[in-house]
Design a protein around this motif. Structure first.
Motif, PDB file in Angstrom:
ATOM      1  N   ALA A   1       0.838  -1.192   0.000  1.00 11.50           N
ATOM      2  CA  ALA A   1       0.000   0.000   0.000  1.00 11.50           C
ATOM      3  C   ALA A   1       0.872   1.241   0.000  1.00 11.50           C
ATOM      4  O   ALA A   1       2.053   1.193   0.362  1.00 11.50           O
ATOM      5  N   ALA A   2       0.278   2.349  -0.399  1.00 11.05           N
ATOM      6  CA  ALA A   2       0.998   3.617  -0.441  1.00 11.05           C
ATOM      7  C   ALA A   2       0.054   4.754  -0.098  1.00 11.05           C
ATOM      8  O   ALA A   2      -1.159   4.678  -0.333  1.00 11.05           O
ATOM      9  N   ASP A   3       0.633   5.805   0.468  1.00 10.81           N
ATOM     10  CA  ASP A   3      -0.145   6.994   0.785  1.00 10.81           C
ATOM     11  C   ASP A   3       0.753   8.218   0.689  1.00 10.81           C
ATOM     12  O   ASP A   3       1.848   8.234   1.257  1.00 10.81           O
ATOM     13  N   TRP A   4       0.259   9.225  -0.024  1.00 11.46           N
ATOM     14  CA  TRP A   4       1.055  10.442  -0.215  1.00 11.46           C
ATOM     15  C   TRP A   4       0.900  11.363   0.977  1.00 11.46           C
ATOM     16  O   TRP A   4      -0.191  11.534   1.525  1.00 11.46           O
ATOM     17  N   GLY A   5       1.984  12.030   1.360  1.00 11.15           N
ATOM     18  CA  GLY A   5       1.910  13.031   2.408  1.00 11.15           C
ATOM     19  C   GLY A   5       3.298  13.420   2.868  1.00 11.15           C
ATOM     20  O   GLY A   5       4.214  12.621   2.825  1.00 11.15           O
ATOM     21  N   SER A   6       3.446  14.674   3.292  1.00 12.58           N
ATOM     22  CA  SER A   6       4.719  15.153   3.802  1.00 12.58           C
ATOM     23  C   SER A   6       4.812  14.764   5.270  1.00 12.58           C
ATOM     24  O   SER A   6       4.067  15.288   6.103  1.00 12.58           O
ATOM     25  N   ARG A   7       5.701  13.849   5.577  1.00  9.89           N
ATOM     26  CA  ARG A   7       5.802  13.325   6.945  1.00  9.89           C
ATOM     27  C   ARG A   7       7.257  13.145   7.334  1.00  9.89           C
ATOM     28  O   ARG A   7       8.129  13.033   6.485  1.00  9.89           O
ATOM     29  N   ALA A   8       7.510  13.064   8.622  1.00 13.94           N
ATOM     30  CA  ALA A   8       8.850  12.740   9.099  1.00 13.94           C
ATOM     31  C   ALA A   8       9.082  11.228   8.991  1.00 13.94           C
ATOM     32  O   ALA A   8      10.201  10.782   8.746  1.00 13.94           O
ATOM     33  N   SER A   9       8.031  10.461   9.185  1.00 15.58           N
ATOM     34  CA  SER A   9       8.116   9.008   9.093  1.00 15.58           C
ATOM     35  C   SER A   9       6.706   8.462   8.898  1.00 15.58           C
ATOM     36  O   SER A   9       5.726   9.218   8.899  1.00 15.58           O
ATOM     37  N   CYS A  10       6.631   7.151   8.736  1.00 16.90           N
ATOM     38  CA  CYS A  10       5.322   6.528   8.561  1.00 16.90           C
ATOM     39  C   CYS A  10       4.768   5.974   9.881  1.00 16.90           C
ATOM     40  O   CYS A  10       3.684   5.391   9.899  1.00 16.90           O
ATOM     41  N   ALA A  11       5.526   6.117  10.951  1.00 18.82           N
ATOM     42  CA  ALA A  11       5.050   5.648  12.254  1.00 18.82           C
ATOM     43  C   ALA A  11       3.767   6.387  12.617  1.00 18.82           C
ATOM     44  O   ALA A  11       3.704   7.613  12.526  1.00 18.82           O
ATOM     45  N   GLY A  12       2.759   5.694  12.987  1.00 20.79           N
ATOM     46  CA  GLY A  12       1.498   6.316  13.366  1.00 20.79           C
ATOM     47  C   GLY A  12       0.501   6.429  12.237  1.00 20.79           C
ATOM     48  O   GLY A  12      -0.663   6.779  12.476  1.00 20.79           O
ATOM     49  N   VAL A  13       0.924   6.169  11.018  1.00 20.44           N
ATOM     50  CA  VAL A  13      -0.018   6.174   9.897  1.00 20.44           C
ATOM     51  C   VAL A  13      -0.834   4.886   9.990  1.00 20.44           C
ATOM     52  O   VAL A  13      -0.282   3.795   9.964  1.00 20.44           O
ATOM     53  N   GLN A  14      -2.133   5.045  10.078  1.00 26.99           N
ATOM     54  CA  GLN A  14      -3.003   3.893  10.289  1.00 26.99           C
ATOM     55  C   GLN A  14      -3.334   3.192   8.974  1.00 26.99           C
ATOM     56  O   GLN A  14      -3.207   3.773   7.888  1.00 26.99           O
ATOM     57  N   VAL A  15      -3.783   1.956   9.087  1.00 27.28           N
ATOM     58  CA  VAL A  15      -4.159   1.179   7.909  1.00 27.28           C
ATOM     59  C   VAL A  15      -5.176   1.941   7.067  1.00 27.28           C
ATOM     60  O   VAL A  15      -5.063   2.006   5.843  1.00 27.28           O
ATOM     61  N   ILE A  16      -6.151   2.543   7.729  1.00 29.23           N
ATOM     62  CA  ILE A  16      -7.227   3.216   6.995  1.00 29.23           C
ATOM     63  C   ILE A  16      -6.740   4.482   6.301  1.00 29.23           C
ATOM     64  O   ILE A  16      -7.448   5.032   5.457  1.00 29.23           O
ATOM     65  N   ASP A  17      -5.539   4.962   6.647  1.00 30.41           N
ATOM     66  CA  ASP A  17      -5.018   6.167   6.027  1.00 30.41           C
ATOM     67  C   ASP A  17      -4.379   5.897   4.672  1.00 30.41           C
ATOM     68  O   ASP A  17      -4.171   6.829   3.897  1.00 30.41           O
ATOM     69  N   TYR A  18      -4.050   4.649   4.403  1.00 30.79           N
ATOM     70  CA  TYR A  18      -3.393   4.334   3.142  1.00 30.79           C
ATOM     71  C   TYR A  18      -4.404   4.376   1.996  1.00 30.79           C
ATOM     72  O   TYR A  18      -5.462   3.755   2.051  1.00 30.79           O
ATOM     73  N   THR A  19      -4.048   5.109   0.961  1.00 33.01           N
ATOM     74  CA  THR A  19      -4.975   5.390  -0.132  1.00 33.01           C
ATOM     75  C   THR A  19      -4.934   4.339  -1.223  1.00 33.01           C
ATOM     76  O   THR A  19      -5.964   3.979  -1.786  1.00 33.01           O
ATOM     77  N   TYR A  20      -3.744   3.875  -1.543  1.00 33.62           N
ATOM     78  CA  TYR A  20      -3.567   2.987  -2.694  1.00 33.62           C
ATOM     79  C   TYR A  20      -3.189   1.585  -2.220  1.00 33.62           C
ATOM     80  O   TYR A  20      -2.314   1.435  -1.367  1.00 33.62           O
ATOM     81  N   TRP A  21      -3.828   0.582  -2.830  1.00 29.71           N
ATOM     82  CA  TRP A  21      -3.621  -0.800  -2.423  1.00 29.71           C
ATOM     83  C   TRP A  21      -3.443  -1.705  -3.637  1.00 29.71           C
ATOM     84  O   TRP A  21      -4.058  -1.490  -4.685  1.00 29.71           O
ATOM     85  N   GLY A  22      -2.597  -2.718  -3.477  1.00 29.23           N
ATOM     86  CA  GLY A  22      -2.515  -3.748  -4.483  1.00 29.23           C
ATOM     87  C   GLY A  22      -3.589  -4.804  -4.258  1.00 29.23           C
ATOM     88  O   GLY A  22      -4.387  -4.708  -3.317  1.00 29.23           O
ATOM     89  N   GLN A  23      -3.575  -5.817  -5.093  1.00 26.70           N
ATOM     90  CA  GLN A  23      -4.610  -6.850  -5.033  1.00 26.70           C
ATOM     91  C   GLN A  23      -4.264  -7.957  -4.038  1.00 26.70           C
ATOM     92  O   GLN A  23      -5.128  -8.758  -3.682  1.00 26.70           O
ATOM     93  N   GLY A  24      -3.009  -8.001  -3.606  1.00 22.92           N
ATOM     94  CA  GLY A  24      -2.604  -8.984  -2.606  1.00 22.92           C
ATOM     95  C   GLY A  24      -1.950 -10.218  -3.200  1.00 22.92           C
ATOM     96  O   GLY A  24      -2.168 -10.569  -4.363  1.00 22.92           O
ATOM     97  N   THR A  25      -1.116 -10.853  -2.389  1.00 18.85           N
ATOM     98  CA  THR A  25      -0.488 -12.118  -2.761  1.00 18.85           C
ATOM     99  C   THR A  25      -0.535 -13.041  -1.540  1.00 18.85           C
ATOM    100  O   THR A  25      -0.229 -12.619  -0.421  1.00 18.85           O
ATOM    101  N   GLN A  26      -0.937 -14.276  -1.740  1.00 19.05           N
ATOM    102  CA  GLN A  26      -1.150 -15.200  -0.638  1.00 19.05           C
ATOM    103  C   GLN A  26       0.159 -15.827  -0.175  1.00 19.05           C
ATOM    104  O   GLN A  26       0.960 -16.285  -0.994  1.00 19.05           O
ATOM    105  N   VAL A  27       0.349 -15.850   1.140  1.00 21.04           N
ATOM    106  CA  VAL A  27       1.486 -16.531   1.760  1.00 21.04           C
ATOM    107  C   VAL A  27       0.929 -17.573   2.712  1.00 21.04           C
ATOM    108  O   VAL A  27       0.141 -17.250   3.601  1.00 21.04           O
ATOM    109  N   THR A  28       1.332 -18.820   2.515  1.00 22.76           N
ATOM    110  CA  THR A  28       0.867 -19.918   3.362  1.00 22.76           C
ATOM    111  C   THR A  28       2.067 -20.651   3.940  1.00 22.76           C
ATOM    112  O   THR A  28       2.956 -21.077   3.203  1.00 22.76           O
ATOM    113  N   VAL A  29       2.093 -20.768   5.270  1.00 18.43           N
ATOM    114  CA  VAL A  29       3.202 -21.431   5.964  1.00 18.43           C
ATOM    115  C   VAL A  29       2.643 -22.637   6.713  1.00 18.43           C
ATOM    116  O   VAL A  29       1.716 -22.498   7.513  1.00 18.43           O
ATOM    117  N   SER A  30       3.192 -23.805   6.456  1.00 17.51           N
ATOM    118  CA  SER A  30       2.676 -25.018   7.100  1.00 17.51           C
ATOM    119  C   SER A  30       3.771 -25.733   7.896  1.00 17.51           C
ATOM    120  O   SER A  30       4.955 -25.391   7.763  1.00 17.51           O
TER     121      SER A  30
END
Length: 126
Positions: free
Chosen positions: A97-126
């Motif tokens: 995911a990605a989100d535009w903004g002038s920041r010192a860091s990404c610490a504190g940026v919440q999941v819901i704040d991210y604007t752009y998302w990929g479709q996902g890739t599955q990881v399975t560990v057995s």
């Protein structure tokens, strides 16, 4: 228009490694937080790792710190998540995911704040 496309997930045994990648396009400048998130069935989406592109000062969730590494290849416009010592608890759909903004860091940026998302890739560990 920002587009993110993940690839490189798969199935591995516990203790194994995977390095999914996220091909990015449409970024207008480096003022973006970029990150990896995961969502297991029945659970909320959670942040795994993130970094502010300008400084690439990385943040990691406690559950993956020391095992996962977020990195980038500027020439390929690609973000990676190197995952070592994988455990069954790491099984999930992984998203970048990605989100535009002038920041010192990404610490504190919440999941819901991210604007752009990929479709996902599955990881399975057995």
């Amino acid at each position: 228009h920002v587009q993110l496309v993940e690839s490189g997930g798969g199935s591995v045994q516990a203790g194994g490694s995977l390095t999914p990648s996220c091909s990015a396009s449409g970024f207008t400048d480096p003022s973006y937080c970029v990150g990896w998130f995961r969502q297991a069935p029945g659970k909320e989406r959670e942040e795994v790792a993130s970094a502010y592109l300008i400084r690439f000062n990385a943040y990691y969730a406690d559950s993956v710190r020391g095992r996962f590494t977020i990195s980038r290849d500027n020439a390929k416009n690609t973000l990676y998540l190197q995952m070592n010592s994988l455990q069954p608890g790491d099984t999930a759909m992984y998203y970048c995911a990605a989100d535009w903004g002038s920041r010192a860091s990404c610490a504190g940026v919440q999941v819901i704040d991210y604007t752009y998302w990929g479709q996902g890739t599955q990881v399975t560990v057995s």
